[in-house]
Design an enzyme around this catalytic site. Sequence first.
Site: not given
Ligand code: C5J
Length: 237
Positions: A32, A80, A137, A140, A165-166, A170, A210
């Site tokens: 993204d 996205e 997509k 997320k 990101v972020t 996502c 973990q």
């Molecule tokens: C992504 C969002 N790409 N933060 N989308 O992380 O809404």
Amino acid sequence: MLHERPLSGLSLLAQPFIYPFVLAHTALLSIDMQRDFIEPGGFGASLGNDVSRLRSIVPACQTMLAAWRRAGGLVVHTRETHRADLSDCPPAKRLRGNPALRIGDVGPLGRILVAGEPGSQIIAELAPWPGEPVIDKPGKGAFHATGLQQMLEQRGISHLIVMGVTTEVCVQSTMREANDRGYDCLLLLDCTESYFPQFKTATAEMIQAQGAIVGWTANSTQLLSTLAESSASKTPI
Ligand code: C5J
């Protein structure tokens, strides 16, 4: 040419321990890196975020992309986005956020998070090369309602090195989806960013905690070193 030779049996210094991978079975997944998240006037900015934080990782991502391509590795990009009629955007997603500028509304970069609009494009610095898969997509996570898993299976990919990101939305969602599907995932910490520094830190910790419960983390410099060493060891003397 050097990059036509498969590099095999590589490993890099990572947290919580060494990450072994085979280049031919590993994809670099760039998540993204779109104008909607990184530039003023897009989705991220519409939610009140400081988008300059995200732009700061672009040089490291560019260097990583260039090295991975030079080594002959597969690059996969995601975006996205939603269909123009928003039929793939559940009201539960659309009705949250900024009521004055929702997904599908017209903003300075065109309709927010809609395919084909200026804001949905990957930024020029990290644009896909011809032939590199681009996964659109609606969620997320990059596996939800996409052909990503099938495409990776067709190409024999078992390992994902992730940037984009972020970090906690996502990127983390995709890593968790991938982990549940059996992929070994590594997050490049200097090639991912959040609008909230504390969320990035927390995500990095929870991924590798973990005994790598979700995956591994490392800086891109480690991966660059691994690729350089492997390439040097194959250079004819
Ligand atoms: C992504 C969002 N790409 N933060 N989308 O992380 O809404």
